[in-house]
Design an enzyme around this catalytic site. Structure first.
Site, short mmCIF file in Angstrom:
data_model
loop_
_atom_site.label_atom_id
_atom_site.label_comp_id
_atom_site.label_asym_id
_atom_site.label_seq_id
_atom_site.Cartn_x
_atom_site.Cartn_y
_atom_site.Cartn_z
N CYS A 87 -2.49 16.61 -5.33
CA CYS A 87 -2.98 16.13 -4.02
C CYS A 87 -3.04 17.27 -3.01
O CYS A 87 -3.55 17.09 -1.91
CB CYS A 87 -2.10 15.02 -3.48
SG CYS A 87 -1.46 13.94 -4.75
N SER A 211 -1.67 5.39 0.86
CA SER A 211 -3.01 5.81 1.22
C SER A 211 -4.00 5.18 0.23
O SER A 211 -3.63 4.84 -0.89
CB SER A 211 -3.10 7.33 1.19
OG SER A 211 -2.73 7.80 -0.09
N LYS A 332 -3.55 7.86 5.30
CA LYS A 332 -3.49 6.39 5.26
C LYS A 332 -4.78 5.74 5.78
O LYS A 332 -5.30 4.82 5.16
CB LYS A 332 -2.29 5.91 6.09
CG LYS A 332 -2.21 4.40 6.25
CD LYS A 332 -1.94 3.72 4.91
CE LYS A 332 -2.26 2.24 4.92
NZ LYS A 332 -3.67 1.94 4.75
N HIS A 336 -7.89 9.35 1.50
CA HIS A 336 -7.24 10.38 0.68
C HIS A 336 -8.05 10.67 -0.58
O HIS A 336 -7.65 10.32 -1.69
CB HIS A 336 -5.82 9.92 0.35
CG HIS A 336 -4.98 10.94 -0.36
ND1 HIS A 336 -5.20 12.30 -0.28
CD2 HIS A 336 -3.89 10.78 -1.17
CE1 HIS A 336 -4.30 12.93 -1.02
NE2 HIS A 336 -3.50 12.05 -1.57
#
Lengths: 388, 138
Positions: A87, A211, A332, A336
């Site tokens: 991520c 998210s 969020k 994402h």
């Protein structure tokens, strides 16, 4: 080492782009960044693209070459590579691009981030994202990525007594900001009750503590700071770009309630930028799960351990508060798209520092910090940006 | 997936065999070829180490949205278990209702079916943990 500046920034809207492919998104964001910098594709000397898992999400690897090709650069033959750090792939690509310009090897570099996540059903997406953790010793036994986040949250609540209601304030703030961002995946405000009563993903995390799965891309153009004003009147200096890693699995760590990689990357970033937490005018903190943002705020020195929720309770984290937090809406509410996220955080800070953030504009913003993590805060990458 | 991917881990997953660094004495699970504390000094010297299978719940969650292969098990309990030998282990907790689980609960390892690769695929085995009633009743 040379100072490096951002001379252009652009991104797609984040969300479910049923009509756009991986390459469509990447090229859209890249061209927006070039247009913003006032340069042409042939001015670029290298491309660094953040992407976590196009190979699994859409069956496409060799993403660097694909991006360069469909940006119209096949015949320039410039180097283009995909950078992966789960991520944190976006911020990792920016770190690589920063090194490339700072070292003097290249002058004009395009850094992008992209993820196309909605071409697969939800359980397959959950499985791919779990690859950010230890596949053989966490995921094999049934741990999902949210399950690992939930175990961090449970332990944190046990050690410090934070309640689910207090944790719910973070998504509420994110959605308040998302509602002010026309490019956010979610543009609707929510309440603490919405968070508490939404579907349980991994107890104590409801779906509103997590998210969303988003498509999107973001890009910035880098140049040596000394020539940045040739391209733009408002270059943004990258004052720090730091990266730290730790044990990939939660069970190998001494503590679940602090992130030693965030502490380390943060310490180095403050030193590199000659700044302290009090000098930061706004933050984009990685909030894949509410608990990650809470630990991030504390480990970057914005709150004492166990007390980040107080910042939320006191209203300090709204874009017009004392510590403007995720004015973009964060992971969020803005969304994402994992490989794009780290670059997108920086695009938001660039907009804020140039006073171009519209309804969510942070007043008098001069210095911003972006915190992007990969896995369960395994990799932490910090960028500090400031007006020149 | 082909058989060797699971076969090569069978001793560790069936019998909780980890490693111990002879230089500093730290025990690791899963096994490591290099001790993170001693680095190169430990290279080629790491010894196999059998865990007792006892432990206490350090943190846990109830999983409602699963990874592939766990659809028919949900909701299920995942936990990180602290062992007396040192390492922490990620595993499912079974033979107990979710509302009865708590941090600090004594548990012990059992050999169970973990998941399978579809209807005709490999059945994978390993450890899960159950409440350690002997310890709980003490």
């Amino acid at each position: 080492m040379r100072d490096v500046a951002i001379i252009g920034a652009g991104e797609t809207k984040y969300g479910e782009h049923w009509d756009k492919s991986l390459r469509d998104l990447a090229v859209e964001a890249g061209l927006k960044a070039l247009e913003d910098a006032g340069i042409y594709a042939e001015d670029i000397q290298a491309i660094f693209g953040g992407n976590m898992s196009a190979g699994s999400f859409v069956g496409q690897d060799h993403v660097g070459a694909l991006m360069a090709d469909f940006a119209g650069l096949a015949e320039t033959m410039i180097p283009a590579m995909r950078i992966e750090s789960a991520c944190a792939s976006g911020a990792a690509a920016l770190h690589a691009g920063y090194m490339a310009v700072a070292s003097g090897l290249y002058d004009i570099v395009l850094v992008g981030g992209v993820e196309k996540m909605t071409d697969l059903p939800g359980d397959m997406v959950t499985d791919i994202l779990a690859g950010a953790a230890d596949r053989e010793w966490e995921v094999f036994f049934g741990a999902t990525f949210p399950a690992l986040g939930a175990m961090m949250a449970r332990r944190y609540m046990y050690e410090f007594g934070m309640t689910r209601e207090q944790m719910a304030l973070f998504p509420v703030i994110a959605h308040k900001h998302g509602a002010l961002n026309p490019d956010a995946h979610f543009q609707r405000e929510i309440t603490v009750d919405t968070v508490l009563n939404s579907a349980m993903v991994a107890d104590p995390l409801t779906i509103m503590n997590c998210s969303p799965v988003s498509d999107g891309a973001a890009a910035v153009v880098l140049a040596p700071a000394e020539i940045a004003r040739k391209y733009t009147d408002s270059p943004i200096k990258i004052s720090a770009s730091t990266f730290a890693n730790e044990y990939i699995s939660l069970h190998s760590r001494e503590s679940l309630v602090r992130s030693v990689s965030t502490i380390e990357a943060g310490k180095k970033a403050y030193k590199m930028a000659k700044k302290e937490p009090k000098d930061i005018d706004l933050v984009e903190i990685h909030d894949a799960f509410s608990i990650i943002a809470i630990i991030g705020l504390e480990d970057l020195g914005f709150a004492k351990k166990g007390e980040a929720h107080k910042l939320a309770e006191e209203g300090q984290l709204y874009y017009d508060g004392d510590l403007p937090y995720n004015p973009s809406g964060g992971l969020k509410a803005k969304g994402h798209p994992v490989g794009a996220t780290g670059v997108g955080q920086v695009v938001e800070i660039v907009k804020q520092l140039r006073n171009e953030a519209g309804k969510r504009q942070v007043e008098d913003a001069k210095v911003g910090l972006a915190h992007n993590v990969g896995g369960t805060m395994t990799s932490s990458i910090i960028h500090i940006l400031e007006v020149m | 997936m082909v058989v060797p991917r699971f076969w090569r881990e069978r001793r560790h997953r069936y019998s909780l065999i980890g490693t111990r660094c002879p230089v500093c004495g730290t025990v690791y699970f899963p096994p490591r070829n290099v001790c993170p504390k001693c680095g190169r000094k430990s290279l080629g010297k790491m010894e196999e180490f059998q865990l007792s299978g006892k432990g206490k719940i350090y943190s846990y969650t109830i999983v409602h949205q699963n990874v592939l292969g766990y659809k028919y098990q949900k909701p299920y309990i995942m936990a990180i278990i602290e062992t007396p030998e040192g390492p922490k282990i990620t595993a499912q907790i079974v033979d107990i209702e979710p509302e009865e689980v708590h941090i600090g609960m004594p548990v012990r390892a059992v050999f169970r079916r973990i998941t399978e690769d579809g209807k005709a695929g490999i059945i994978q085995y390993g450890y899960k943990f159950v409440p350690d009633w002997e310890e709980l009743e003490k």
